[in-house]
Design a protein around this motif. Structure first.
Motif, PDB file in Angstrom:
ATOM      1  N   MET A 160      -1.989  -5.500 -16.302  1.00  0.00           N
ATOM      2  CA  MET A 160      -2.555  -5.546 -14.970  1.00  0.00           C
ATOM      3  C   MET A 160      -3.653  -6.284 -14.928  1.00  0.00           C
ATOM      4  O   MET A 160      -4.888  -5.920 -15.491  1.00  0.00           O
ATOM      5  CB  MET A 160      -2.508  -4.290 -14.207  1.00  0.00           C
ATOM      6  CG  MET A 160      -2.971  -4.315 -12.624  1.00  0.00           C
ATOM      7  SD  MET A 160      -1.594  -4.660 -11.827  1.00  0.00           S
ATOM      8  CE  MET A 160      -2.508  -5.498 -10.379  1.00  0.00           C
ATOM      9  N   PHE A 183      -6.973  -8.088 -12.886  1.00  0.00           N
ATOM     10  CA  PHE A 183      -7.499  -8.020 -11.518  1.00  0.00           C
ATOM     11  C   PHE A 183      -8.529  -9.271 -11.467  1.00  0.00           C
ATOM     12  O   PHE A 183      -9.336  -9.694 -12.756  1.00  0.00           O
ATOM     13  CB  PHE A 183      -8.451  -6.843 -11.290  1.00  0.00           C
ATOM     14  CG  PHE A 183      -7.473  -5.615 -11.073  1.00  0.00           C
ATOM     15  CD1 PHE A 183      -6.970  -5.529  -9.801  1.00  0.00           C
ATOM     16  CD2 PHE A 183      -7.392  -4.669 -12.046  1.00  0.00           C
ATOM     17  CE1 PHE A 183      -6.101  -4.278  -9.465  1.00  0.00           C
ATOM     18  CE2 PHE A 183      -6.681  -3.460 -11.510  1.00  0.00           C
ATOM     19  CZ  PHE A 183      -5.867  -3.341 -10.504  1.00  0.00           C
ATOM     20  N   ALA A 225       3.586   4.376  -9.326  1.00  0.00           N
ATOM     21  CA  ALA A 225       3.962   4.449  -7.998  1.00  0.00           C
ATOM     22  C   ALA A 225       4.481   3.443  -7.110  1.00  0.00           C
ATOM     23  O   ALA A 225       4.591   3.325  -5.836  1.00  0.00           O
ATOM     24  CB  ALA A 225       2.671   5.401  -7.118  1.00  0.00           C
ATOM     25  N   ARG A 226       4.501   2.210  -7.588  1.00  0.00           N
ATOM     26  CA  ARG A 226       4.754   0.893  -6.984  1.00  0.00           C
ATOM     27  C   ARG A 226       3.800   0.360  -6.128  1.00  0.00           C
ATOM     28  O   ARG A 226       4.233  -0.592  -5.518  1.00  0.00           O
ATOM     29  CB  ARG A 226       6.170   0.899  -6.371  1.00  0.00           C
ATOM     30  CG  ARG A 226       7.212   1.392  -7.504  1.00  0.00           C
ATOM     31  CD  ARG A 226       8.647   1.455  -6.671  1.00  0.00           C
ATOM     32  NE  ARG A 226       9.243   0.071  -6.064  1.00  0.00           N
ATOM     33  CZ  ARG A 226       9.988   0.159  -5.034  1.00  0.00           C
ATOM     34  NH1 ARG A 226      10.514   1.373  -4.597  1.00  0.00           N
ATOM     35  NH2 ARG A 226      10.486  -0.855  -4.655  1.00  0.00           N
ATOM     36  N   VAL A 227       2.777   0.966  -6.058  1.00  0.00           N
ATOM     37  CA  VAL A 227       1.508   0.247  -5.353  1.00  0.00           C
ATOM     38  C   VAL A 227       1.087  -1.104  -5.818  1.00  0.00           C
ATOM     39  O   VAL A 227       0.980  -2.006  -5.142  1.00  0.00           O
ATOM     40  CB  VAL A 227       0.362   1.299  -5.092  1.00  0.00           C
ATOM     41  CG1 VAL A 227      -0.709   0.611  -4.295  1.00  0.00           C
ATOM     42  CG2 VAL A 227       0.721   2.605  -4.321  1.00  0.00           C
ATOM     43  N   PHE A 228       0.889  -0.927  -7.230  1.00  0.00           N
ATOM     44  CA  PHE A 228       0.634  -2.305  -7.759  1.00  0.00           C
ATOM     45  C   PHE A 228       1.825  -2.772  -8.576  1.00  0.00           C
ATOM     46  O   PHE A 228       2.639  -2.142  -9.185  1.00  0.00           O
ATOM     47  CB  PHE A 228      -0.560  -2.085  -8.981  1.00  0.00           C
ATOM     48  CG  PHE A 228      -1.894  -1.806  -8.380  1.00  0.00           C
ATOM     49  CD1 PHE A 228      -2.257  -2.264  -7.277  1.00  0.00           C
ATOM     50  CD2 PHE A 228      -2.889  -1.110  -9.085  1.00  0.00           C
ATOM     51  CE1 PHE A 228      -3.630  -2.120  -6.746  1.00  0.00           C
ATOM     52  CE2 PHE A 228      -4.046  -0.846  -8.661  1.00  0.00           C
ATOM     53  CZ  PHE A 228      -4.293  -1.239  -7.495  1.00  0.00           C
ATOM     54  N   GLU A 229       2.135  -4.077  -8.694  1.00  0.00           N
ATOM     55  CA  GLU A 229       2.845  -4.744  -9.166  1.00  0.00           C
ATOM     56  C   GLU A 229       2.300  -5.336 -10.385  1.00  0.00           C
ATOM     57  O   GLU A 229       1.543  -6.040 -10.404  1.00  0.00           O
ATOM     58  CB  GLU A 229       3.405  -6.030  -8.430  1.00  0.00           C
ATOM     59  CG  GLU A 229       4.950  -5.944  -8.342  1.00  0.00           C
ATOM     60  CD  GLU A 229       5.487  -7.272  -7.521  1.00  0.00           C
ATOM     61  OE1 GLU A 229       5.880  -8.147  -8.102  1.00  0.00           O
ATOM     62  OE2 GLU A 229       5.445  -6.919  -6.149  1.00  0.00           O
ATOM     63  N   GLU A 259      -3.401  10.126  -4.063  1.00  0.00           N
ATOM     64  CA  GLU A 259      -4.684  10.431  -3.313  1.00  0.00           C
ATOM     65  C   GLU A 259      -3.983  11.440  -2.293  1.00  0.00           C
ATOM     66  O   GLU A 259      -3.128  11.211  -1.572  1.00  0.00           O
ATOM     67  CB  GLU A 259      -5.325   9.348  -2.727  1.00  0.00           C
ATOM     68  CG  GLU A 259      -6.808   9.503  -2.295  1.00  0.00           C
ATOM     69  CD  GLU A 259      -7.444   8.269  -2.076  1.00  0.00           C
ATOM     70  OE1 GLU A 259      -8.018   8.124  -0.846  1.00  0.00           O
ATOM     71  OE2 GLU A 259      -7.422   7.509  -2.798  1.00  0.00           O
ATOM     72  N   ALA A 312      -2.575  10.633   1.515  1.00  0.00           N
ATOM     73  CA  ALA A 312      -2.623   9.073   1.501  1.00  0.00           C
ATOM     74  C   ALA A 312      -2.096   8.393   2.599  1.00  0.00           C
ATOM     75  O   ALA A 312      -2.508   7.599   3.299  1.00  0.00           O
ATOM     76  CB  ALA A 312      -2.102   8.567   0.114  1.00  0.00           C
ATOM     77  N   GLY A 313      -1.049   9.007   3.190  1.00  0.00           N
ATOM     78  CA  GLY A 313      -0.178   8.502   4.098  1.00  0.00           C
ATOM     79  C   GLY A 313      -0.761   9.114   5.379  1.00  0.00           C
ATOM     80  O   GLY A 313      -0.017   8.850   6.332  1.00  0.00           O
ATOM     81  N   ASN A 332      -1.945   9.553   9.011  1.00  0.00           N
ATOM     82  CA  ASN A 332      -2.574   9.005  10.101  1.00  0.00           C
ATOM     83  C   ASN A 332      -3.521   9.760  10.918  1.00  0.00           C
ATOM     84  O   ASN A 332      -3.430  11.117  11.474  1.00  0.00           O
ATOM     85  CB  ASN A 332      -1.797   8.483  11.068  1.00  0.00           C
ATOM     86  CG  ASN A 332      -2.322   7.747  12.105  1.00  0.00           C
ATOM     87  OD1 ASN A 332      -3.370   7.991  12.824  1.00  0.00           O
ATOM     88  ND2 ASN A 332      -1.394   6.636  12.371  1.00  0.00           N
ATOM     89  N   LEU A 360       5.641  12.091   9.357  1.00  0.00           N
ATOM     90  CA  LEU A 360       5.113  10.831   9.038  1.00  0.00           C
ATOM     91  C   LEU A 360       5.359  10.687   7.289  1.00  0.00           C
ATOM     92  O   LEU A 360       6.083   9.691   6.986  1.00  0.00           O
ATOM     93  CB  LEU A 360       4.192  10.501   9.367  1.00  0.00           C
ATOM     94  CG  LEU A 360       3.457   9.113   9.124  1.00  0.00           C
ATOM     95  CD1 LEU A 360       4.188   7.602   9.726  1.00  0.00           C
ATOM     96  CD2 LEU A 360       1.999   8.821   9.782  1.00  0.00           C
ATOM     97  N   ALA A 395       8.916  10.651   6.140  1.00  0.00           N
ATOM     98  CA  ALA A 395       9.535   9.226   6.361  1.00  0.00           C
ATOM     99  C   ALA A 395       8.949   8.306   5.342  1.00  0.00           C
ATOM    100  O   ALA A 395       9.856   7.611   4.851  1.00  0.00           O
ATOM    101  CB  ALA A 395       9.166   8.659   7.684  1.00  0.00           C
ATOM    102  N   ILE A 396       7.671   8.177   5.078  1.00  0.00           N
ATOM    103  CA  ILE A 396       7.167   7.508   3.953  1.00  0.00           C
ATOM    104  C   ILE A 396       7.961   7.587   2.624  1.00  0.00           C
ATOM    105  O   ILE A 396       8.263   6.708   1.925  1.00  0.00           O
ATOM    106  CB  ILE A 396       5.768   7.765   3.913  1.00  0.00           C
ATOM    107  CG1 ILE A 396       5.060   7.078   4.911  1.00  0.00           C
ATOM    108  CG2 ILE A 396       5.328   6.998   2.469  1.00  0.00           C
ATOM    109  CD1 ILE A 396       3.354   7.360   4.874  1.00  0.00           C
ATOM    110  N   LEU A 428      12.682  10.309   3.511  1.00  0.00           N
ATOM    111  CA  LEU A 428      13.358  11.601   3.885  1.00  0.00           C
ATOM    112  C   LEU A 428      13.803  11.621   5.569  1.00  0.00           C
ATOM    113  O   LEU A 428      12.905  11.157   6.306  1.00  0.00           O
ATOM    114  CB  LEU A 428      12.722  13.154   3.901  1.00  0.00           C
ATOM    115  CG  LEU A 428      13.028  13.296   2.202  1.00  0.00           C
ATOM    116  CD1 LEU A 428      11.534  12.977   1.423  1.00  0.00           C
ATOM    117  CD2 LEU A 428      13.379  14.669   2.222  1.00  0.00           C
TER     118      LEU A 428
END
Lengths: 257, 251
Positions: free
Chosen positions: B13, B15, B76-80, B97, B100-101, B103, B114, B117-118, B121
């Protein structure tokens, strides 16, 4: 194609994002959802009064002409400006969990679409009130709405993507949308324009899309086949073009938001 | 033997560290014209390979900046990953974190749905789990309060409760077992143990040697973005302490 399937898999999240967006917009407002219906009506009233006084238009028929152009336009411009900031403002979410990024501009467009559909209620009230006949041609409207929605999605994908890389695109968008507004037959019709300039509208997909929406309401007939074909193809093409641009660059978003 | 559930093949990876990031069109143009290269590359990870099989608990240890969190974010597939491949054969629930999702404007209840759903489910599924989640988080009286008014402890508890209730095949945990009081921490450990007993896979990043030893069968040691040691949890922790000691003693 796979990406479209993935969006379908995440439809629960998409629904959730749209509902959240709408809920937060109207939380703590007394009239709530009525604003969506009231807003275009107020805007139409202002414009109708101004133009009928200054330009001596017939206020009754001009009102219908106006609102049938304004509604799809308001949807378009609202959705695009909402989508524009959406990816950047949801940056902290994208950095922490995986979700298909295209859901974010898409949810902005869909929440504006809900507003658009709600605004059809006052539109039809007004149409009936001003004595326009309701004809079977109105059954064409779902197709017109699909056209404007697809086209808007495409533009929203491109603009939200650009804004991730160039933040000053926000300022440019205001000008672009404003210019596009005056260059599209929203507050006027193409036949009010001198013949020599009319050809220019052929190159503006929004002109055809708006006409597809307006003609069934204002003229009570089906839109011309050429207009339908141009509107439909350009909407689909814009959607696919925008989506592929978005997919092409979404991998780089994470380091930029 | 079956294929590993998690497979990292030569993952790297990179940066770009921009000294001054061009965020506007104008700046980008100026940089293009002047051919200014105002960045340097940092490989946060390079050549990392790792196989994790079903039912395993693997710890990831290393000093600050060794690439642990980057690794977890790739999983977690946040970074490729810039290079190499990351193959996941199962669903992932990530506790990178807590909350994290979330709001902040929404209530606790709305955030539960929410987050569900992320993680993919359905609403019906989340309704079935809802009471369980609230019970675990011990937030019965606060579910209709906006989470922006939550204390950080409440926030973290709700986040943990959701992420571990929504049981993916692979559970990723990043340094978050310092949640809540001792009683709650015990519950968290029990929850993770429960996952393992149920045949789930756990990857744990932690600075806490006790946590690694208690939970993990084996561990890998990251140093400057490379795997420098992989073995049993105890062995890896010994090597980790050696590295720490080496850094501390002036050579």
């Amino acid at each position: 194609m796979n990406r479209l399937v993935e969006i379908f898999k995440y439809r629960e999240l998409l629904k959730n994002l749209v509902v959240t967006e709408l809920k937060l917009r109207y939380r703590r407002s007394v009239l709530g959802f009525f604003w969506t219906m009231l807003n275009p009506l107020l805007m139409m009233t202002v414009l109708a009064v101004v133009f009928s006084t200054i330009m001596k238009f017939n206020i009754k028929s001009y009102s219908v002409l106006l609102i049938s152009g304004l509604l799809p336009w308001i949807f378009f411009s609202q959705a695009v400006s909402l989508a524009l900031m959406s990816v950047v403002s949801k940056g902290s979410l994208l950095k922490k969990v995986y979700i298909p990024k295209s859901l974010i501009p898409l949810s902005a467009v869909l929440s504006s679409l809900v507003n658009f559909l709600l605004a059809l209620v006052p539109l039809f009230l007004l149409v009936v009130l001003l004595g326009k006949p309701l004809t079977p041609a109105l059954l064409f409207l779902p197709a017109s709405i699909l056209f404007v929605a697809l086209f808007t999605c495409g533009v929203a994908f491109i603009f939200s993507c650009l804004n991730v890389f160039f933040r000053d695109f926000t300022h440019m968008t205001e000008v672009i949308i404003q210019a596009w507004f005056y260059l599209s037959p929203v507050i006027y019709r193409t036949d009010m324009v001198p013949e020599t300039y009319r050809f220019a509208f052929n190159w503006n997909p929004m002109a055809h899309i708006i006409e597809c929406f307006r003609i069934p309401i204002f003229d009570g007939r089906l839109p011309d086949l050429t207009a339908v074909v141009i509107a439909g193809t350009s909407a689909l093409a814009m959607f696919m073009f925008g989506f592929s641009i978005f997919l092409r660059f979404e991998g780089r978003f994470i380091l930029r938001v | 033997m079956s294929e590993p559930l998690v497979q990292l093949v030569d993952v790297g990876m990179r940066f770009r560290l921009h000294y001054e990031k061009a965020f506007t069109l104008k700046e980008t143009m100026i940089n293009l014209v002047k051919r200014r290269n105002n960045y340097s590359d940092l490989w946060a990870l390079r050549g990392v390979s790792l196989d994790v099989r079903e039912g395993e608990a693997v710890g990831i240890v290393g000093r600050n900046g060794s690439g642990k969190s980057t690794l977890l974010k790739i999983l977690a597939r946040v970074f490729e990953p810039t290079e190499g491949k990351c193959i996941l054969r199962g669903s992932v629930s990530a506790l990178i974190e807590l909350g994290a999702g979330f709001n902040a404007e929404l209530t606790g209840r709305e955030n539960v749905f929410l987050n569900g759903a992320i993680m993919g489910l359905s609403r019906a599924e989340m309704e079935r789990r809802y009471d369980q989640i609230v019970d675990f988080a011990e937030l019965h009286d606060f579910m209709d309060t906006a989470v922006k008014n939550y204390s950080s402890g409440m926030y973290a508890r709700l986040g943990f409760a959701i992420a571990t209730d929504v049981d993916g095949d692979i559970l990723l945990i990043d340094e978050i077992l310092g949640v809540g009081d001792e009683g709650f921490q015990k519950k968290c450990f029990a929850r993770i143990q429960q996952h393992l007993d149920g045949g789930k896979t756990v990857l744990l990043v932690s600075h806490d040697p006790d946590a690694i030893e208690r939970i993990c069968h084996r561990a890998v040691l990251l140093h400057n973005g490379k795997v420098v040691f992989a073995g049993s949890a105890a062995e890896t922790l010994t090597r980790y302490r050696e590295i720490l000691a080496m850094e501390r003693s002036p050579s």
